[in-house]
Scaffold this motif. Structure first.
Motif, PDB file in Angstrom:
ATOM      1  N   ASP A   1     -24.146 -24.061 -25.600  1.00  0.00           N
ATOM      2  CA  ASP A   1     -23.342 -22.784 -26.190  1.00  0.00           C
ATOM      3  C   ASP A   1     -22.571 -22.414 -24.832  1.00  0.00           C
ATOM      4  O   ASP A   1     -21.469 -21.638 -24.983  1.00  0.00           O
ATOM      5  N   VAL A   2     -23.113 -22.467 -23.886  1.00  0.00           N
ATOM      6  CA  VAL A   2     -22.579 -21.884 -22.302  1.00  0.00           C
ATOM      7  C   VAL A   2     -22.625 -23.139 -21.248  1.00  0.00           C
ATOM      8  O   VAL A   2     -23.654 -23.733 -21.366  1.00  0.00           O
TER       9      VAL A   2
ATOM     10  N   GLY B   1     -10.674 -24.497 -20.169  1.00  0.00           N
ATOM     11  CA  GLY B   1     -10.241 -23.995 -21.583  1.00  0.00           C
ATOM     12  C   GLY B   1     -10.523 -25.163 -22.557  1.00  0.00           C
ATOM     13  O   GLY B   1     -11.110 -25.103 -23.822  1.00  0.00           O
TER      14      GLY B   1
ATOM     15  N   ALA C   1     -13.974 -25.582 -23.228  1.00  0.00           N
ATOM     16  CA  ALA C   1     -14.547 -24.454 -24.298  1.00  0.00           C
ATOM     17  C   ALA C   1     -14.169 -25.061 -25.723  1.00  0.00           C
ATOM     18  O   ALA C   1     -15.204 -24.957 -26.504  1.00  0.00           O
ATOM     19  N   SER C   2     -12.889 -25.482 -25.950  1.00  0.00           N
ATOM     20  CA  SER C   2     -12.782 -25.634 -27.136  1.00  0.00           C
ATOM     21  C   SER C   2     -13.191 -26.993 -27.859  1.00  0.00           C
ATOM     22  O   SER C   2     -13.739 -26.822 -28.998  1.00  0.00           O
TER      23      SER C   2
ATOM     24  N   CYS D   1     -18.160 -24.070 -26.860  1.00  0.00           N
ATOM     25  CA  CYS D   1     -19.057 -23.119 -25.809  1.00  0.00           C
ATOM     26  C   CYS D   1     -18.044 -22.210 -25.128  1.00  0.00           C
ATOM     27  O   CYS D   1     -16.906 -22.139 -24.868  1.00  0.00           O
ATOM     28  N   THR D   2     -18.710 -21.233 -24.392  1.00  0.00           N
ATOM     29  CA  THR D   2     -18.280 -20.560 -23.457  1.00  0.00           C
ATOM     30  C   THR D   2     -18.343 -21.069 -22.004  1.00  0.00           C
ATOM     31  O   THR D   2     -19.338 -21.653 -21.689  1.00  0.00           O
ATOM     32  N   VAL D   3     -17.393 -21.055 -21.348  1.00  0.00           N
ATOM     33  CA  VAL D   3     -17.215 -21.414 -19.926  1.00  0.00           C
ATOM     34  C   VAL D   3     -17.227 -20.530 -18.877  1.00  0.00           C
ATOM     35  O   VAL D   3     -16.073 -19.627 -19.035  1.00  0.00           O
TER      36      VAL D   3
ATOM     37  N   ARG E   1     -17.888 -33.327 -20.368  1.00  0.00           N
ATOM     38  CA  ARG E   1     -17.451 -32.989 -21.690  1.00  0.00           C
ATOM     39  C   ARG E   1     -18.484 -33.805 -22.624  1.00  0.00           C
ATOM     40  O   ARG E   1     -19.129 -33.180 -23.663  1.00  0.00           O
TER      41      ARG E   1
END
Length: 312
Positions: free
Chosen positions: A113-114, A143, A146-147, A151-153, A104
């Motif tokens: 971003d990803v 999740g 991502a939050s 970003c997108t995981v 993280r």
């Protein structure tokens, strides 16, 4: 996003190819990408293998291997302790590990971003058939990454024996908790070779069931045909337009038909004889797809058993 595929089918290669494409703003499988900062947490491959693959993919995409520098960070976690969450035996409560905290923090500092996590088998320390554990891992571990990172995981996993047909594993909570799921597989009936099918098996914000036919060549995947070719950036692909799956299999059937040298093709043996005559042309297509193409061609009168009439 969950990306499923059997071991050795090319999940990591596909994700690595996306990572380079997104980092350089290059189309991925002919589809436009938004340039992004991509971080990869690869647990199965060593640095040497990842470097070799990076060079091969970059060349296949037509970009310099160093073009992604600054926007792509790849960590080889082979042989490392990669569990992101564990469950207490006495209470059943999930706790995120120090590895999760480090991932993280690194992703936030990098401004990812990803974030690609490969694989679930290396990072999930619970029971795949325990709905509660799966749900908490997807939502409160992946999740939450991502939050908090913003970003997108994308998490890569292997389907269970019972879930191979649909590209899923263990509890249904895997599919229900994720927003989308895609499945990389060999064409039905095949267990090896260079052909692959990339199929959408769940999509909260896109069309369900869409798929792209792929072929491995020169260290990367190339597009053969697609169910929605209109969404493919034709200028990004060598050779121009991308045919629909239906048209492409009919063209392949025509080529194989010509290679039979006029042999009669009884309906019960047609698919096998066509594959025998020109196996490479039909490698991307399952028997049902070839049989469907033959049926459409017969109904239109484009071909008759024993005839070598070409498509108009």
């Amino acid at each position: 996003v969950l990306l499923y595929g059997e071991g050795g089918v090319g999940k990591t290669l596909l994700a690595h190819q996306y990572a380079i494409a997104a980092a350089t703003g290059t189309p991925w499988l002919g589809q436009e990408t938004r340039q992004a900062r991509v971080m990869c947490f690869f647990c199965e491959d060593g640095e040497d293998e990842l470097h070799r693959r990076h060079v091969d993919i970059s060349r296949a995409l037509g970009v310099d291997p160093g073009a992604s520098d600054g926007r792509l960070r790849i960590a080889s976690r082979k042989y490392g302790d990669n569990l992101l969450a564990l469950w207490a035996r006495n209470t059943g409560a999930m706790r995120r590990t120090a590895v999760w905290e480090q991932l993280r923090g690194d992703a936030m500092l990098f401004g990812a971003d990803v974030l690609i996590v490969d694989t679930l088998a290396d990072t999930f320390g619970g029971s795949e058939i325990d709905r509660s554990q799966v749900n908490s891992f997807v939502k409160s571990c992946l999740g939450r990454l991502a939050s908090e990172v913003g970003c997108t995981v994308v998490a890569l996993g292997h389907p269970s024996v019972g879930g191979r047909a649909e590209g899923r594993s263990g509890s249904t909570a895997w599919a229900n908790a994720a927003r989308s799921r895609i499945y990389l597989q060999y064409p039905k009936g095949a267990t090896n070779g260079n052909a692959r099918d990339l199929v959408t098996t769940k999509a909260n914000y896109a069309a369900l069931g869409a798929h792209i036919k792929l072929k491995w060549q020169s260290g990367a995947f190339a597009v053969v045909s697609a169910t929605h070719p209109g969404k493919i950036d034709l200028n990004a692909l060598n050779g121009g337009s991308v045919p629909t799956v239906e048209l492409a299999v009919e063209v392949a059937v025509n080529l194989a038909w010509d290679a039979t040298d006029g042999a009669e093709l009884p309906a019960s043996k047609a698919v096998g004889l066509l594959r025998q005559a020109l196996p490479d042309a039909l490698a991307s297509y399952a028997d049902a797809e070839v049989q469907g193409a033959l049926q459409r061609m017969r109904l239109r009168g484009d071909v008759i058993e024993g005839d070598k009439k070409r498509l108009a």
